[in-house]
Design an enzyme around this catalytic site. Structure first.
Site, PDB file in Angstrom:
ATOM      1  N   LEU A   1      53.223  56.368  39.821  1.00  0.00           N
ATOM      2  CA  LEU A   1      52.848  56.112  38.424  1.00  0.00           C
ATOM      3  C   LEU A   1      53.330  54.758  37.918  1.00  0.00           C
ATOM      4  CD1 LEU A   1      53.190  59.683  36.811  1.00  0.00           C
ATOM      5  CD2 LEU A   1      51.139  58.520  37.651  1.00  0.00           C
TER       6      LEU A   1
ATOM      7  N   TYR B   1      48.366  38.803  49.222  1.00  0.00           N
ATOM      8  CA  TYR B   1      47.735  40.121  49.142  1.00  0.00           C
ATOM      9  C   TYR B   1      46.962  40.410  50.436  1.00  0.00           C
ATOM     10  CZ  TYR B   1      44.245  43.629  48.046  1.00  0.00           C
ATOM     11  OH  TYR B   1      43.418  44.736  48.107  1.00  0.00           O
TER      12      TYR B   1
ATOM     13  N   LYS C   1      47.862  43.290  53.547  1.00  0.00           N
ATOM     14  CA  LYS C   1      46.945  44.301  54.075  1.00  0.00           C
ATOM     15  C   LYS C   1      46.675  44.073  55.563  1.00  0.00           C
ATOM     16  CE  LYS C   1      45.804  46.836  50.418  1.00  0.00           C
ATOM     17  NZ  LYS C   1      45.736  48.312  50.373  1.00  0.00           N
TER      18      LYS C   1
ATOM     19  N   HIS D   1      39.251  41.616  36.608  1.00  0.00           N
ATOM     20  CA  HIS D   1      37.968  41.686  37.317  1.00  0.00           C
ATOM     21  C   HIS D   1      36.780  41.410  36.394  1.00  0.00           C
ATOM     22  CE1 HIS D   1      40.496  44.142  40.170  1.00  0.00           C
ATOM     23  NE2 HIS D   1      40.066  43.129  40.884  1.00  0.00           N
TER      24      HIS D   1
ATOM     25  N   ILE E   1      33.730  31.684  32.852  1.00  0.00           N
ATOM     26  CA  ILE E   1      33.211  31.595  34.226  1.00  0.00           C
ATOM     27  C   ILE E   1      34.108  30.617  34.988  1.00  0.00           C
ATOM     28  CG2 ILE E   1      31.273  30.877  35.684  1.00  0.00           C
ATOM     29  CD1 ILE E   1      29.376  31.850  33.548  1.00  0.00           C
TER      30      ILE E   1
ATOM     31  N   ARG F   1      39.099  29.235  39.738  1.00  0.00           N
ATOM     32  CA  ARG F   1      40.349  30.002  39.871  1.00  0.00           C
ATOM     33  C   ARG F   1      40.853  29.765  41.288  1.00  0.00           C
ATOM     34  NH1 ARG F   1      40.069  36.437  38.854  1.00  0.00           N
ATOM     35  NH2 ARG F   1      38.926  36.365  40.812  1.00  0.00           N
TER      36      ARG F   1
ATOM     37  N   GLY G   1      42.023  29.963  44.908  1.00  0.00           N
ATOM     38  CA  GLY G   1      41.950  31.047  45.899  1.00  0.00           C
ATOM     39  C   GLY G   1      40.626  31.782  45.922  1.00  0.00           C
ATOM     40  N   ASP G   2      39.648  31.396  45.089  1.00  0.00           N
ATOM     41  CA  ASP G   2      38.351  32.082  45.084  1.00  0.00           C
ATOM     42  C   ASP G   2      37.407  31.441  46.094  1.00  0.00           C
ATOM     43  OD1 ASP G   2      38.633  34.112  43.244  1.00  0.00           O
ATOM     44  OD2 ASP G   2      37.909  32.928  41.551  1.00  0.00           O
TER      45      ASP G   2
HETATM   46  N1  UDP Z   1      35.362  35.723  37.589  1.00  0.00           N
HETATM   47  C1  UDP Z   1      35.053  34.882  36.521  1.00  0.00           C
HETATM   48  N2  UDP Z   1      35.648  35.158  35.324  1.00  0.00           N
HETATM   49  C2  UDP Z   1      36.512  36.202  35.134  1.00  0.00           C
HETATM   50  C3  UDP Z   1      36.808  37.045  36.240  1.00  0.00           C
HETATM   51  C4  UDP Z   1      36.206  36.762  37.457  1.00  0.00           C
HETATM   52  O1  UDP Z   1      34.279  33.937  36.643  1.00  0.00           O
HETATM   53  O2  UDP Z   1      37.034  36.378  34.021  1.00  0.00           O
HETATM   54  C5  UDP Z   1      34.728  35.450  38.895  1.00  0.00           C
HETATM   55  C6  UDP Z   1      35.726  35.171  40.017  1.00  0.00           C
HETATM   56  O3  UDP Z   1      35.975  33.786  40.082  1.00  0.00           O
HETATM   57  C7  UDP Z   1      34.971  35.695  41.241  1.00  0.00           C
HETATM   58  C8  UDP Z   1      34.079  36.800  40.683  1.00  0.00           C
HETATM   59  O4  UDP Z   1      34.036  36.616  39.280  1.00  0.00           O
HETATM   60  O5  UDP Z   1      34.144  34.693  41.758  1.00  0.00           O
HETATM   61  C9  UDP Z   1      34.653  38.181  40.970  1.00  0.00           C
HETATM   62  O6  UDP Z   1      36.010  38.182  40.578  1.00  0.00           O
HETATM   63  P1  UDP Z   1      36.878  39.494  40.489  1.00  0.00           P
HETATM   64  O7  UDP Z   1      38.213  39.108  39.912  1.00  0.00           O
HETATM   65  O8  UDP Z   1      36.108  40.542  39.752  1.00  0.00           O
HETATM   66  O9  UDP Z   1      37.005  39.977  41.976  1.00  0.00           O
HETATM   67  P2  UDP Z   1      37.538  39.196  43.280  1.00  0.00           P
HETATM   68  O10 UDP Z   1      36.316  38.619  43.914  1.00  0.00           O
HETATM   69  O11 UDP Z   1      38.543  38.187  42.851  1.00  0.00           O
HETATM   70  O12 UDP Z   1      38.127  40.296  44.105  1.00  0.00           O
END
Ligand code: UDP
Length: 331
Positions: free
Chosen positions: A33, A141, A145, A190, A208, A281, A283-284
């Site tokens: 929890l 992360y 895993k 997310h 975005i 962001r 790491g994307d």
């Molecule tokens: N994203 C965005 N704005 C937000 C949250 C996410 O543009 O406020 C983008 C993020 O850069 C990624 C996609 O949406 O390309 C999905 O992000 P999320 O955090 O949902 O999942 P992840 O792919 O990081 O596991």
């Protein structure tokens, strides 16, 4: 089958509990929890409040409930947080899995379905991602895993009676069809929940993260899989785990949607909301989508709820009625 569900009070774990019940199994819910919500559990499901790193207590719980299979969801899952606090992630996710394996070994539980992630692949150069695609995580992360997967392989190699499946999730979305349980993360990062919270006035706008990626519209592409499809895959895989099995499957729908496409579909479901452009962001990766055909070939599972609009609608049903998440229950 008596199935222990670790992280049973989280977003995916709670959907798994309901799916197991529906399939006629007996889920036993376990959660410390720290981030989960007890309210997400159906009445009558046995609940064990425990941290999986407490190996002795975990072994006792396995014995007490005559556990035959474990579905292991308990983990932290924020990429950004893992960069800031890597040791917390290795402790909770990797050491947590080690402790679970030690307890399984001690008690003789022989079946495990493990919640893994496409973050173990890092930034592959070719799409779609196959299970054989090289795993080169780009954040703690993903490493936490991947190390866990490694332990599963090594343990399984030493224990021929043991069987596991590591399921590598792409972007999990949506909520239960009846709107009874949903997604309640603090903080929420997310994309789809962020959009829905913006519509509810809980946030000012959706930013975005980057419009200069090498994709068709410049925004990142992801493979969104409905949480109910995802947990059904776990139940189907658990049923085919024979001694010695070392299974690895991608879980996605096999196609990608850009951030801008998600925004547009969401607008068609919930109406207007404010959207802004921001920097990338860290790491994307630009594009991630799965080849999920292996699990279809081997197990017969195929995603049923692939319509992205319906996925967003199902999430909206939950968010609309629970703007404060589970805290809103009975309020
Ligand atoms: N994203 C965005 N704005 C937000 C949250 C996410 O543009 O406020 C983008 C993020 O850069 C990624 C996609 O949406 O390309 C999905 O992000 P999320 O955090 O949902 O999942 P992840 O792919 O990081 O596991």
């Amino acid at each position: 089958m008596n199935v222990l569900v670790t992280g049973a009070c989280g977003y995916i774990g709670s959907h798994a509990v309901r799916c197991l019940l529906k399939a006629g199994h007996r889920p036993i819910a376990l959660d410390n929890l720290s981030r989960g919500h007890h309210e997400s559990l159906p009445a009558g499901v046995p609940f064990v409040k425990l941290d999986i790193r407490d190996t002795d207590a975990l072994a006792d719980a396995l014995k007490q409930h005559s556990i035959e299979c474990v579905m292991h969801f308990a983990a932290f899952a924020y990429v950004g947080e893992s960069v800031e606090q890597p040791l917390v992630y290795y402790d909770n996710n990797t050491r947590g899995t080690l402790s679970l394996l030690q307890a399984l070994d001690r008690v003789g539980v022989r079946r495990l379905v493990f919640s893994s992630t496409c973050a173990t692949y890092g930034e592959p150069e070719t799409m779609p991602i196959h299970e054989q695609t090289a795993q080169q995580p780009i954040n703690p992360y993903g490493w936490s895993k991947l190390f866990s997967e490694r332990m599963l392989f090594d343990y399984a190699a030493s224990k021929p009676t043991f069987a596991f499946a590591a399921l590598r999730y792409f972007n999990v979305a949506g909520c239960s069809a009846d709107g009874a349980i949903g997604e309640d993360h603090h903080p929420e990062t997310h994309l789809i929940p962020v959009i829905l919270q913006t519509k509810l006035g809980l946030r000012e706008k959706v930013t975005i993260f980057g419009e200069d990626y090498p994709t068709d519209d410049g925004t990142c592409v992801r493979d969104y899989i409905h949480v109910e499809d995802l947990v059904e895959a776990h139940v189907q895989v658990a049923a085919v785990l024979e001694p010695g099995a070392k299974l690895v499957y991608n879980l996605g729908i096999g196609r990608g949607y850009s951030v801008k496409q998600i925004v547009e579909v969401a607008r068609s479901v919930i109406g207007e909301f404010r959207v802004d452009s921001g920097p990338r962001r860290p790491g994307d990766p630009p594009k991630l989508y799965a080849d999920a055909s292996k699990i279809e070939r081997d197990v017969g599972w195929v995603a049923q709820r692939t319509d992205i609009r319906a996925m967003i609608e199902s999430a909206w049903r939950w968010f609309e009625h629970h703007p404060r998440g589970y805290a809103a229950r009975g309020a």
